[in-house]
Design a protein around this motif. Structure first.
Motif, PDB file in Angstrom:
ATOM      1  N   ASN A 735      48.110  38.655  28.800  1.00  0.00           N
ATOM      2  CA  ASN A 735      48.970  39.269  29.810  1.00  0.00           C
ATOM      3  C   ASN A 735      48.569  40.733  29.977  1.00  0.00           C
ATOM      4  OD1 ASN A 735      51.163  37.202  30.571  1.00  0.00           O
ATOM      5  ND2 ASN A 735      51.205  37.128  28.341  1.00  0.00           N
ATOM      6  N   ASP A 736      48.799  41.242  31.182  1.00  0.00           N
ATOM      7  CA  ASP A 736      48.434  42.625  31.504  1.00  0.00           C
ATOM      8  C   ASP A 736      46.957  42.879  31.219  1.00  0.00           C
ATOM      9  OD1 ASP A 736      51.074  43.244  32.230  1.00  0.00           O
ATOM     10  OD2 ASP A 736      51.607  43.655  30.151  1.00  0.00           O
ATOM     11  N   PHE A 737      46.125  41.908  31.561  1.00  0.00           N
ATOM     12  CA  PHE A 737      44.702  42.019  31.291  1.00  0.00           C
ATOM     13  C   PHE A 737      44.144  43.235  32.009  1.00  0.00           C
ATOM     14  CE2 PHE A 737      40.288  40.697  31.028  1.00  0.00           C
ATOM     15  CZ  PHE A 737      40.243  39.975  29.837  1.00  0.00           C
ATOM     16  N   ASN A 738      43.490  44.115  31.239  1.00  0.00           N
ATOM     17  CA  ASN A 738      42.908  45.317  31.840  1.00  0.00           C
ATOM     18  C   ASN A 738      41.808  44.939  32.819  1.00  0.00           C
ATOM     19  OD1 ASN A 738      43.086  47.742  29.102  1.00  0.00           O
ATOM     20  ND2 ASN A 738      44.676  46.687  30.223  1.00  0.00           N
ATOM     21  N   ASN A 739      41.793  45.635  33.944  1.00  0.00           N
ATOM     22  CA  ASN A 739      40.857  45.275  34.995  1.00  0.00           C
ATOM     23  C   ASN A 739      40.568  46.510  35.844  1.00  0.00           C
ATOM     24  OD1 ASN A 739      39.317  43.546  36.655  1.00  0.00           O
ATOM     25  ND2 ASN A 739      41.022  43.292  38.057  1.00  0.00           N
ATOM     26  N   PHE A 740      39.473  46.464  36.547  1.00  0.00           N
ATOM     27  CA  PHE A 740      39.218  47.492  37.558  1.00  0.00           C
ATOM     28  C   PHE A 740      39.158  46.818  38.917  1.00  0.00           C
ATOM     29  CE2 PHE A 740      34.946  46.063  36.398  1.00  0.00           C
ATOM     30  CZ  PHE A 740      34.366  45.859  37.645  1.00  0.00           C
ATOM     31  N   THR A 741      39.443  47.577  39.928  1.00  0.00           N
ATOM     32  CA  THR A 741      39.320  47.064  41.286  1.00  0.00           C
ATOM     33  C   THR A 741      38.841  48.202  42.168  1.00  0.00           C
ATOM     34  OG1 THR A 741      40.459  45.842  43.037  1.00  0.00           O
ATOM     35  CG2 THR A 741      41.685  47.619  41.974  1.00  0.00           C
ATOM     36  N   ARG A 742      38.286  47.871  43.301  1.00  0.00           N
ATOM     37  CA  ARG A 742      37.809  48.898  44.229  1.00  0.00           C
ATOM     38  C   ARG A 742      38.714  48.932  45.457  1.00  0.00           C
ATOM     39  NH1 ARG A 742      31.235  48.216  43.397  1.00  0.00           N
ATOM     40  NH2 ARG A 742      31.305  48.839  41.202  1.00  0.00           N
ATOM     41  N   VAL A 743      39.052  50.128  45.841  1.00  0.00           N
ATOM     42  CA  VAL A 743      39.940  50.347  46.986  1.00  0.00           C
ATOM     43  C   VAL A 743      39.278  51.348  47.925  1.00  0.00           C
ATOM     44  CG1 VAL A 743      41.993  49.873  45.603  1.00  0.00           C
ATOM     45  CG2 VAL A 743      41.167  52.232  45.807  1.00  0.00           C
ATOM     46  N   THR A 774      45.910  43.176  35.816  1.00  0.00           N
ATOM     47  CA  THR A 774      46.260  42.065  36.686  1.00  0.00           C
ATOM     48  C   THR A 774      47.636  41.550  36.284  1.00  0.00           C
ATOM     49  OG1 THR A 774      45.632  39.878  37.505  1.00  0.00           O
ATOM     50  CG2 THR A 774      45.089  40.367  35.214  1.00  0.00           C
ATOM     51  N   GLU A 775      48.430  41.185  37.265  1.00  0.00           N
ATOM     52  CA  GLU A 775      49.767  40.650  36.983  1.00  0.00           C
ATOM     53  C   GLU A 775      49.713  39.170  36.660  1.00  0.00           C
ATOM     54  OE1 GLU A 775      52.312  41.611  40.221  1.00  0.00           O
ATOM     55  OE2 GLU A 775      52.163  43.782  39.935  1.00  0.00           O
ATOM     56  N   SER A 776      48.561  38.563  36.858  1.00  0.00           N
ATOM     57  CA  SER A 776      48.421  37.129  36.602  1.00  0.00           C
ATOM     58  C   SER A 776      48.111  36.864  35.139  1.00  0.00           C
ATOM     59  CB  SER A 776      47.307  36.555  37.478  1.00  0.00           C
ATOM     60  OG  SER A 776      47.583  36.761  38.842  1.00  0.00           O
ATOM     61  N   GLN A 777      48.547  35.717  34.668  1.00  0.00           N
ATOM     62  CA  GLN A 777      48.275  35.324  33.287  1.00  0.00           C
ATOM     63  C   GLN A 777      46.919  34.630  33.196  1.00  0.00           C
ATOM     64  OE1 GLN A 777      50.384  31.978  30.898  1.00  0.00           O
ATOM     65  NE2 GLN A 777      51.511  33.848  30.356  1.00  0.00           N
ATOM     66  N   ILE A 778      46.197  34.947  32.149  1.00  0.00           N
ATOM     67  CA  ILE A 778      44.883  34.354  31.905  1.00  0.00           C
ATOM     68  C   ILE A 778      44.933  33.634  30.572  1.00  0.00           C
ATOM     69  CG2 ILE A 778      42.426  34.855  31.557  1.00  0.00           C
ATOM     70  CD1 ILE A 778      42.946  37.466  33.128  1.00  0.00           C
ATOM     71  N   THR A 779      44.323  32.491  30.499  1.00  0.00           N
ATOM     72  CA  THR A 779      44.256  31.755  29.234  1.00  0.00           C
ATOM     73  C   THR A 779      42.806  31.422  28.915  1.00  0.00           C
ATOM     74  OG1 THR A 779      44.541  29.591  30.289  1.00  0.00           O
ATOM     75  CG2 THR A 779      46.539  30.739  29.587  1.00  0.00           C
ATOM     76  N   SER A 780      42.526  31.297  27.653  1.00  0.00           N
ATOM     77  CA  SER A 780      41.203  30.828  27.227  1.00  0.00           C
ATOM     78  C   SER A 780      41.394  29.892  26.052  1.00  0.00           C
ATOM     79  CB  SER A 780      40.303  31.998  26.825  1.00  0.00           C
ATOM     80  OG  SER A 780      40.756  32.610  25.635  1.00  0.00           O
ATOM     81  N   LEU A 781      40.468  28.980  25.922  1.00  0.00           N
ATOM     82  CA  LEU A 781      40.542  28.047  24.800  1.00  0.00           C
ATOM     83  C   LEU A 781      39.135  27.713  24.350  1.00  0.00           C
ATOM     84  CD1 LEU A 781      39.778  24.857  25.775  1.00  0.00           C
ATOM     85  CD2 LEU A 781      41.880  25.200  27.043  1.00  0.00           C
ATOM     86  N   PRO A 814      43.107  38.001  44.132  1.00  0.00           N
ATOM     87  CA  PRO A 814      41.750  37.777  44.666  1.00  0.00           C
ATOM     88  C   PRO A 814      40.734  38.819  44.220  1.00  0.00           C
ATOM     89  CG  PRO A 814      43.425  37.533  46.386  1.00  0.00           C
ATOM     90  CD  PRO A 814      44.113  38.122  45.201  1.00  0.00           C
ATOM     91  N   ASP A 815      41.183  40.037  43.890  1.00  0.00           N
ATOM     92  CA  ASP A 815      40.245  41.102  43.532  1.00  0.00           C
ATOM     93  C   ASP A 815      39.940  41.154  42.041  1.00  0.00           C
ATOM     94  OD1 ASP A 815      40.034  42.038  46.179  1.00  0.00           O
ATOM     95  OD2 ASP A 815      41.912  43.149  45.970  1.00  0.00           O
ATOM     96  N   PHE A 816      40.578  40.296  41.254  1.00  0.00           N
ATOM     97  CA  PHE A 816      40.359  40.332  39.811  1.00  0.00           C
ATOM     98  C   PHE A 816      38.982  39.755  39.459  1.00  0.00           C
ATOM     99  CE2 PHE A 816      40.607  38.088  35.686  1.00  0.00           C
ATOM    100  CZ  PHE A 816      40.797  39.186  34.864  1.00  0.00           C
TER     101      PHE A 816
END
Length: 917
Positions: A735-743, A774-781, A814-816
C-alpha cells in the motif's frame, strides 16, 4: 615515518608463545580439511585450519577443543600433548548451520522463522564466478540487475531497478548504501573475498528488526576475526573479457589480507582489493522514437547515443533531432575498483567483551544507470565505525561519507559538447536552411535533403551551395580528436548542467545501533531490545539536491523488542514475536510487527515447518524528498514539503506568447509542479484533439512511506542425512507504493484557465517528474524450492527454482510504472566436488530465466530469456599452502542483458593463484 614503520613491524611481525599445540584436521579418508574451526572449550580462544588442515593454538595442555567444519559432524577432543590429530566424519549440515540475521540471535538455519540463504567461507572459495559477490547470483531468490562489469545490484522479490532502494546491505553491521543515492553500490565498500566469514541473505521484509529500508530483502556480509583467523593471505587473478561491442580485454584482480593477534587482548587486520578491467560497453542503438533505427530517421534517438534527445519541429520539414555521440566515446570505459579496510580489535578482559575500531574505503570508476547514464569516475565512499560488543549486546556508531569525485552525466556531456560547437538554435537553423535550399535549388527529394542538411549542420560542408553556418558555428567535434577531448574535459569539469555535466556530492550518513539480549538474565524466554538512530546530511552544492544554500539535514530513529520462546514436548514449537517503532522527522511514526512459528517434526526434529506474518515500510529516499535536478527535457523535483519552495527556475516564453501580451520570462517552483499541472496523458490527448475538455488536472499528493504486509510459509529438512530440502512461498500486499509520475505545468495561467490552454498551444509548458504514492493496492506472490544431494561420495548436485509475479490494476492508476523487473521463472543448478580426487576440485553453476519486462526512468523494454553457465576447476598444493583455479563466467554463451540500456554481459575467463587461503 619511523613511528609508522614501527607500527607496521609490530602489526605484521609477532612471536608465537613457546607453549603451543600443533594439530591437524582430517576427514574420514585421511585428507586434510582446510578452514575447520577449532575452539578451546569454555574460552574464546579459537583458530582455523590452513589448506593442509594444520593449526596451532597458543595454550599449554591439558585442555579440550571443539572442532567443526561445514559438511562434517562436530567433535570435541581432549588435548594432553603438544600435537593432536582430529578426524571428522562426513555429515550434511547445510541446513544445520548457525545463522544470526533472521532473529538477531544465533540459531540453526533449520529453525529460522523466515527464508534465509547463506554463503559460507567454503562456498566463497568454491564459487565458479570471477568474484564471490558475482557468485551470490547462484543463490536461490537472488536475481542481478547489472549496470556495469563492476556494479551489480541484487534483486530479491521484485520491484527493483539498478537503484534498488528496497534492498539493504550490511557489512560488519554497517549499512553500505550511498548517502545521496540511498542504494547499495554493489561491493564497492564491501569485503575482500579473503576476509569473508559468511554471507547471509533474507529475501523478504525485515523492517521489524532492521528498520525502514529492509523492505524487500537484506544482505549481511561478515568478515573474519583477526583473533581466530591470523596470517597473511593473498590472491591474484588474471583473465580476459569478451564482448561484441568492447572486444577482448584484460582483467586483473588482486587481494591481500593481513591479520595478527599480538596478544590474547589485542589484534588487528588490514585488507586491500584492486580490480582493473574494461567496461561492458552499452551499444543499443535502437531508436526510442518511431521512424527507423538509423539516421535515415530525421528524429532518430538511439538508446545509447546521447545528444540526439535534443529535438524540435521545423515547419515544412518535420521533427528533427541533433546528431549525438555513442556512449562508448563519452567515457574511457576503464573499470577501476580499489577497496581497503583496517581494524583494531581489543579484548580488555579474558572473555568475549570486544572493542572494534574499523575504517573502510572504496574508490574507482564504474557506470550507474538511473534517469540517465552516469560515469562514476574517481568516486569515493568511506566508512568509520566504533563498536563495543559481547555475546549478549552490541553498541555501534558509524559514519558513511562519499565524494562524487569527477563523476558526470553522459547525456548532459553529449548535449553540452554539441552546444560548444553550435547552439541548438544555430544547428537547427543551419539544418532548416540547408533542407529548403537543397530541395529548391538542387532538386533533392525529402530523404536526400535530410541527409544533405544534416551533413551541413554537422560539418559546415554544403556541396553545390554557398551556405554559411549561422553565427560562425563550428563543425561537430569528432571522437578521438583533440577538439573533442578538450570539449569533453571542459563539460565534465563544469557542474552547471546548462553548460556542463559534472555533479558534486559530499553527503553523509551518521548512524548508531544498540542491541541487548537478556537470555542470560531472563530464563523463561529469550527477550531482546534494541534501537537505532540516523541523520542524513545532503551536500551536493545544488547539483543534485536543492541545497544551494548549504547542506540539508534530517533524522530518523527506531526502537524494537523481540521475544522468542519454545513450547511443547522437546521444545518442538518455536515462537518469535517482534515489534518495532520508527519515526522520521518528515513523517508520522510507524509500527512494524512480526509473528513467526517454527514446528520441528520427526524423531530427530529435522522436518521443520515455518509460517510468519510481518509488516514492513520504506521511507522515501533522499532523492524522493530533496532532489532538484534539471535534466533538460524534464526536471526532477522531490516531494518534501519544504523542497517545493526550494526549487526555483526561470524559463523564457515563446514569441507567440509575448505577442499575446505574456511576459518574456516566467518563474516556476516546485509548488507549480505539484499543484498546478496537467497529467501527461491528457496533454497528449489535447495536442491531438485541440479540445480543452481532454485535459485533466494532476492531483499529486506529497510522498509518504510505503507499506507491505508479508505472509510466508516454508519447509526445511535434511532427509537421510544427505538430501537438503528447502521450500518457501510468500504473498505480499503493498500500500502507498512509492512512485514517480510526469506532469506538465503551463508557463502561465492556472489549471483549467484559458491562459493555461494558450500556454499549452504555444508550447510554453514544462515537464516535471514528481514523487508520490499510488492509491492502488499492489500484490506480489512467489514460491521457491531448492534441493541438494551428494549423489556419489562428495559429488554434490543442487537445483533450485523460483516463481515470481505481481498483480496491479493499471486502469486504477494509468500513470503508475510498476518496475517489477523480475523474471516469472528462474531455474538454477549446481554440481561440484571440492575434493573430486587428490587436491583437485571443481564447481559448475547454470542459471536460466524467462523473458521479462524492464521498466525504468531511463528505458523500457524486454529482457530476453537467457541461460548462463559458470564453471571452475581448482588444484591445491598443500605444501605451498596454495590453490590454483581456472574458471569462466557465461561459458560458451552469447552476450546478454539484465538491464535495458546497460551494456550486454559477455564472457569472462580467469585464472587465479591464492596463497594461504
Amino acid at each position: 615515518m619511523r613511528v609508522y614503520l614501527l607500527i607496521l613491524s609490530l602489526f605484521f611481525c609477532g612471536m608465537m608463545s613457546a607453549q603451543s599445540v600443533s594439530g591437524t584436521v582430517k576427514d574420514s579418508n585421511g585428507l586434510p580439511i582446510p578452514g575447520a574451526n577449532i575452539k578451546v572449550t569454555g574460552e574464546e580462544t579459537a583458530t582455523v585450519s590452513d589448506d593442509s588442515g594444520n593449526f596451532t593454538i597458543n595454550k599449554k595442555p591439558p585442555f579440550s577443543i571443539e572442532v567443526s567444519s561445514i559438511g562434517f559432524a562436530s567433535k570435541t577432543v581432549n588435548v594432553t600433548g603438544s600435537t593432536v590429530t582430529v578426524s571428522l566424519a562426513d555429515e550434511e549440515t547445510k541446513l544445520n548451520e548457525i545463522v544470526v540475521s533472521a532473529s538477531r540471535t544465533p540459531e540453526r538455519v533449520l529453525e529460522s522463522p523466515v527464508t534465509i540463504e547463506r554463503m559460507s567461507a567454503a562456498d566463497v572459495k568454491a564459487t565458479s564466478s570471477p568474484t564471490f559477490y558475482d557468485g551470490l547470483e547462484n543463490l536461490k531468490e537472488v536475481h542481478f540487475n547489472t549496470s556495469s562489469l563492476s556494479f551489480k545490484s541484487i534483486n530479491t522479490r521484485g520491484f527493483a531497478t539498478v537503484a534498488n532502494t528496497r534492498f539493504m546491505q550490511l557489512v560488519d553491521g554497517m549499512d553500505n548504501s550511498s548517502p545521496a543515492l540511498n542504494f547499495v553500490l554493489g561491493n564497492l565498500v564491501g569485503l575482500n573475498e579473503l576476509d569473508v566469514a559468511s554471507v547471509e541473505l533474507l529475501p523478504g521484509a525485515s523492517s521489524a528488526l532492521y528498520g525502514a529500508n529492509a523492505f524487500n530483502g537484506i544482505l549481511f556480509m561478515n568478515s573474519k576475526s583477526p583473533f581466530t583467523n591470523e596470517g597473511v593471505s593473498t590472491y591474484f587473478k588474471y583473465g580476459k573479457t569478451y564482448q561484441d561491442a568492447a572486444g577482448t580485454n584484460d582483467y586483473y584482480d588482486f587481494g591481500l589480507r593481513m591479520a595478527k593477534a599480538f596478544t590474547p587482548h589485542f589484534a588487528g587486520k588490514a585488507n586491500i582489493n584492486i580490480i582493473r578491467a574494461t567496461e561492458w560497453i552499452a551499444a543499443d542503438y535502437n531508436s526510442t522514437t518511431s521512424g527507423g533505427n538509423d539516421r535515415t530517421n530525421p528524429n532518430y534517438d538511439g538508446l545509447n547515443i546521447y545528444g540526439d534527445e535534443v529535438t524540435t519541429f521545423i515547419p515544412n520539414v518535420g521533427q528533427v533531432s541533433r546528431t549525438g555521440y555513442a556512449e562508448r566515446f563519452l567515457n574511457d570505459n576503464d573499470i577501476k575498483s580499489v577497496k581497503a579496510d583496517f581494524s583494531a580489535h581489543i579484548k580488555p578482559w579474558a572473555n568475549d567483551f570486544e572493542i572494534i575500531a574499523q575504517y573502510k574505503v572504496g574508490f574507482g570508476n564504474t557506470i550507474y544507470q538511473g534517469a540517465n547514464r552516469y560515469a562514476l569516475k574517481n568516486f569515493l565512499m568511506q566508512q568509520g565505525k566504533i563498536e563495543v560488543k559481547n555475546r549478549n549486546f552490541f553498541v555501534r556508531a558509524y559514519v558513511t561519507d562519499e565524494d562524487a569525485g569527477d563523476s558526470y552525466d553522459m547525456r548532459f556531456a553529449a548535449w553540452n559538447i554539441n552546444r560548444l560547437a553550435k547552439t541548438n538554435t544555430q544547428w537547427f537553423t543551419d539544418y532548416a536552411t540547408a533542407y529548403q535550399l537543397s530541395s529548391a535549388v538542387l532538386g533533392l527529394d525529402a530523404q536526400s535533403a535530410a541527409n544533405y542538411s544534416r551533413t551541413f549542420a554537422d560539418t559546415n560542408v554544403s556541396p553545390g551551395l554557398p551556405l554559411v553556418p549561422t553565427g560562425g558555428g563550428l563543425p561537430q567535434f569528432q571522437p578521438g580528436t583533440a577538439a573533442f577531448n578538450n570539449a569533453l574535459e571542459t563539460v565534465t569539469n563544469d557542474p552547471n548542467l546548462t553548460t556542463g555535466a559534472k555533479f558534486k556530492d559530499n553527503s553523509r550518513i551518521y548512524h548508531s545501533d544498540v542491541n541487548y539480549n537478556f537470555k542470560e538474565v531472563i530464563k523463561f524466554a529469550e527477550i531482546m531490545i534494541g534501537g537505532s538512530a540516523r541523520q542524513y546530511e545532503l551536500n551536493s552544492e545544488g547539483t543534485i539536491f536543492t541545497d544551494t544554500d548549504g547542506p540539508i539535514r534530517y533524522e530518523e530513529f527506531g526502537i524494537y523488542t523481540q521475544v522468542t520462546k519454545k513450547f511443547l514436548k522437546d521444545e518442538r514449537l518455536k515462537f518469535t514475536g517482534s515489534v518495532r517503532y520508527d519515526k522520521a522527522k518528515l513523517f508520522d511514526g510507524f509500527v512494524s510487527p512480526r509473528v513467526a512459528f517454527v514446528y520441528s517434526a520427526g524423531k530427530d526434529k529435522v522436518h521443520n515447518f515455518r509460517a510468519s506474518y510481518q509488516t514492513g515500510f520504506r521511507n522515501p529516499t533522499t532523492q524522493d524528498l530533496y532532489i532538484g535536478l534539471d535534466l533538460g527535457p524534464f526536471a526532477l523535483i522531490g516531494s518534501a514539503s519544504d523542497n517545493l519552495t526550494r526549487y526555483v527556475e526561470t524559463l523564457p516564453t515563446s514569441v507567440a506568447a509575448q505577442a499575446q501580451g505574456f511576459p518574456a520570462e516566467v518563474t516556476l517552483t516546485g509548488e507549480d509542479a505539484y499543484n498546478n499541472a496537467y497529467t501527461l496523458r491528457s496533454v497528449t490527448a489535447f495536442a491531438a484533439s485541440g479540445n480543452p475538455a481532454d485535459l485533466q488536472k494532476a492531483n499529486i499528493s506529497l510522498i509518504k512511506p510505503e507499506r507491505v504486509q508479508a505472509f510466508e510459509v516454508g519447509y526445511r529438512s535434511v532427509v537421510n542425512k544427505d538430501l537438503s530440502v528447502d521450500i518457501s512461498g510468500y504473498y505480499n500486499i503493498y500500500n502507498d507504493f512509492n512512485n514517480f509520475t510526469r506532469v506538465i505545468t503551463p508557463y502561465y495561467g492556472t489549471v483549467g484557465s484559458v491562459e493555461s490552454f494558450q500556454a499549452l498551444a504555444n508550447g510554453d509548458r514544462r515537464v516535471y517528474q514528481v514523487y508520490t504514492n499510488t492509491e492502488s493496492q499492489i500484490t506480489s506472490l512467489g514460491f521457491g524450492a531448492g534441493i541438494s544431494k551428494k549423489v556419489y561420495k562428495d559429488f554434490e548436485l543442487g537445483v533450485n527454482y523460483n516463481y515470481a509475479e505481481f498483480q496491479f490494476d493499471q486502469e486504477e492508476d494509468p500513470d503508475f510504472v510498476a518496475g517489477f523487473n523480475t523474471p516469472k521463472h528462474r531455474l538454477k543448478g549446481s554440481f561440484g566436488n571440492p575434493k573430486a580426487f587428490k587436491n583437485f576440485g571443481f564447481n559448475i553453476n547454470v542459471r536460466w530465466n524467462s523473458e521479462y519486462i524492464w521498466q525504468s526512468s531511463f528505458a523500457t523494454g524486454v529482457v530476453p530469456e537467457n541461460t548462463v553457465l559458470d564453471a571452475q576447476i581448482n588444484y591445491a598444493i598443500p605444501k605451498l599452502k596454495t590453490v590454483l583455479k581456472v574458471g569462466a563466467a557465461n561459458l560458451f554463451g552469447e552476450d546478454y542483458i539484465q538491464v535495458v540500456g546497460a551494456g550486454q554481459i559477455g564472457q569472462q575467463w580467469f585464472a587465479s593463484i591464492t596463497i594461504n587461503p
